[in-house]
Design an enzyme around this catalytic site. Structure first.
Site, PDB file in Angstrom:
ATOM      1  CB  THR A  20      40.695  41.379  24.549  1.00  0.00           C
ATOM      2  OG1 THR A  20      39.630  42.301  24.767  1.00  0.00           O
ATOM      3  CG2 THR A  20      41.970  42.146  24.270  1.00  0.00           C
ATOM      4  CB  VAL A  21      43.199  37.078  25.326  1.00  0.00           C
ATOM      5  CG1 VAL A  21      44.419  36.182  25.204  1.00  0.00           C
ATOM      6  CG2 VAL A  21      43.470  38.207  26.313  1.00  0.00           C
ATOM      7  CB  ALA A  40      54.885  24.201  16.345  1.00  0.00           C
ATOM      8  CB  VAL A 139      52.619  36.707  34.921  1.00  0.00           C
ATOM      9  CG1 VAL A 139      53.345  37.781  35.718  1.00  0.00           C
ATOM     10  CG2 VAL A 139      51.956  35.708  35.866  1.00  0.00           C
ATOM     11  N   GLY A 141      51.338  40.101  30.465  1.00  0.00           N
ATOM     12  CA  GLY A 141      50.949  40.094  29.047  1.00  0.00           C
ATOM     13  C   GLY A 141      51.966  39.462  28.131  1.00  0.00           C
ATOM     14  CG  ASP A 208      45.206  41.609  36.908  1.00  0.00           C
ATOM     15  OD1 ASP A 208      44.763  40.564  36.394  1.00  0.00           O
ATOM     16  OD2 ASP A 208      46.193  42.212  36.450  1.00  0.00           O
ATOM     17  CE  LYS A 212      48.329  40.311  35.260  1.00  0.00           C
ATOM     18  NZ  LYS A 212      48.071  41.681  34.791  1.00  0.00           N
TER      19      LYS A 212
END
Ligand code: NAP
Ligand code: HSE
Length: 443
Positions: A20-21, A40, A139, A141, A208, A212
């Site tokens: 997913t991430v 950047a 933390v 999202g 979870d 966090k």
């Protein structure tokens, strides 16, 4: 200032994990490549990625990217400057991150379990090696809460923070309340949407959120990370009737992580909580997260946004990546410290046991519908010096002829409430386990 040749040299990135991430991060990096490079100061090039199963079909454009099932190839790759750890878990992830650090690579991770459990060791290794380990995505999202507390509130003494910091849990509570959906059915949907942890009990039992909260408390108060001291209670026991009774009293039930500095120490707790419905945070629904921070100079500030999901989390991962690129040529000693406070200024304050916490309570008792019951109940509270704010008796009798008695207490010491509850539970007129949910005004 960068030397001219450093300004144009691309930075090479390796991703561990394309789920997913990781998948969301690869997609955002490709789609927004030009804009990200302008921010950047150099091109960010995705060189390689590791996965568990190389043959799995993926909804990610992997053209020109080396794909491997051996994550060691990434952390030992001589051309990779920054490693994104997006595998999850704490064993392999720890080994890979420590190996990347020992090879002089910067690390970006979304892994709150890893930081909460092994962060002290990882940050020490990174400090010794002069590299950065960034963890904004760990933390809440997509909300830049780490940056807000670590940098934006650096002039403040933070007094307390309270957050809805698990998207899956908030999604479940919202769907149950608004649509009357079944707990397991909503959890399955959260899993299909990619919100839930590999082990979803981490979401519903508050683990979870405790990971966090451990991180938030450290950067808010300058404490070492100490996950094992967080009091944790999940949402799996919340009943529809309590959601409805809370609403009748003007409250919403939310799963909160609370860190509060009091004179005798620090409270660290995750549990279902009744919040007055007029508070903004009580109206944060679905997968959205919110963190309310109360600090001495600025007062209360509220941070809101998506707490889980592919691209919202990728947003935080890429922001960290850009930060790391910008700091490439800076003196490691002058970078933003990992835990907000300089490493030698971290202080090990006392974390208070729950018995020492002051809070108000919502209680629901199933009691015999007969004379004298209420008097016996109120006597138990009086004996423990607990003052009652409201009592509502629900007239509908259950099969045993019992009725629900819903009560709100004023703030009291948790240990006193426990003594009162033990006494109440022993009364003949009290049937079934007493439901107890803490109440916070967050004023
Ligand atoms: P996920 O969808 O399960 O993805 C995990 C990825 O890691 C997959 O691509 C998997 O490969 C790969 N992987 C697993 N074991 C591996 C191994 N031994 N070697 C190589 N690759 C391996 O998990 P996720 O939801 O993206 O979560 C990743 C991390 O981000 C976790 O720490 C999580 O807590 C955190 N996080 C998640 C979210 C969210 O909304 N999901 C939000 C914030 C933070 P395959 O694809 O081949 O299976
Ligand atoms: N499982 C987590 C959640 C992912 O639902 O909040 C984001 O950290």
């Amino acid at each position: 200032m960068n030397k001219p040749d450093e300004q144009i040299k691309p930075v090479n990135v390796g991703i561990l994990g394309l789920g997913t991430v990781g998948g969301g991060t690869a997609t955002v990096l490709r789609r927004n490549a030009e804009e990200i490079a302008r921010r950047a100061g150099r091109e960010i090039k995705l060189l390689a990625a590791s996965v568990r199963d190389i043959n799995k079909s993926r909804d990610v454009n992997l053209d020109g990217i080396l794909l491997t099932e051996d994550s060691n190839e990434i952390v030992n790759h001589p051309d990779i400057d920054i490693v994104l750890e997006l595998i999850g878990g704490t064993d392999l992830a720890r080994d890979l991150v420590l190996c990347a650090i020992s090879n002089g690579k910067h690390v970006v991770t979304a892994n709150k379990a890893l930081i909460a459990l092994h962060g002290n060791e990882i940050f020490l290794a990174a400090q010794r090696k002069g590299v950065t380990v960034a963890f904004e995505a760990a933390v809440a999202g997509g909300i830049p809460i780490i940056k807000a507390i670590r940098e934006g509130l650096a002039g403040n003494q933070i007094e307390w923070l309270a957050g809805i910091i698990n998207g899956t849990g908030n999604f479940i509570l919202t769907e149950m309340r608004d649509k009357g959906r079944d707990f397991d059915d909503v959890l399955s949907e959260a899993q299909a949407l990619g919100y839930a942890e590999a082990d979803p009990t981490f979401d519903v039992e508050g683990i979870d959120a405790a990971h966090k909260l451990t991180i938030l408390a450290s950067i808010a108060f300058g404490l070492p990370l100490q996950f094992e001291k967080v009091y944790t209670e999940g949402i799996s026991a919340i009943q529809k009737s309590d959601v409805e009774y809370a609403a009748e009293l003007g409250y919403r039930i939310k799963h909160l992580g609370i860190a509060r500095r009091v004179e005798s120490g620090v409270e660290l707790r995750v549990h279902p909580t009744l919040i007055p419905e007029r508070r903004l945070i009580a109206n944060v629904d679905g997968v959205m997260n919110a963190v309310l921070v109360n600090a001495d100079a600025v007062g209360p500030t509220l941070y809101y946004g998506p707490g889980a999901g592919a691209e919202p989390t990728a947003s935080a991962v890429v922001a960290d990546l850009v930060d790391v690129c910008r700091a490439f040529t800076s003196d490691p000693g002058n970078r933003v410290p990992h835990l907000a406070f300089q490493p030698d200024a971290i202080k090990d304050l006392t974390i208070l046991p729950m018995s020492a916490v002051n809070t108000a309570f919502y209680l629901r008792l199933q009691v015999s519908n007969e004379a004298g019951v209420l008097a016996n109940i109120t006597r138990c509270f009086a004996d423990c010096n607990i003052s009652i704010e409201a009592i509502v008796q629900k007239d509908k009798e259950d099969e045993q002829g019992c009725v629900s008695l819903v009560m709100l207490s004023h703030e009291c010491l948790e240990s006193n409430m426990q003594i009162a509850l033990d006494a109440l539970q022993k009364l003949d007129a009290v049937h079934a386990d007493i439901v107890r949910i803490r109440v916070e005004s967050l004023g």
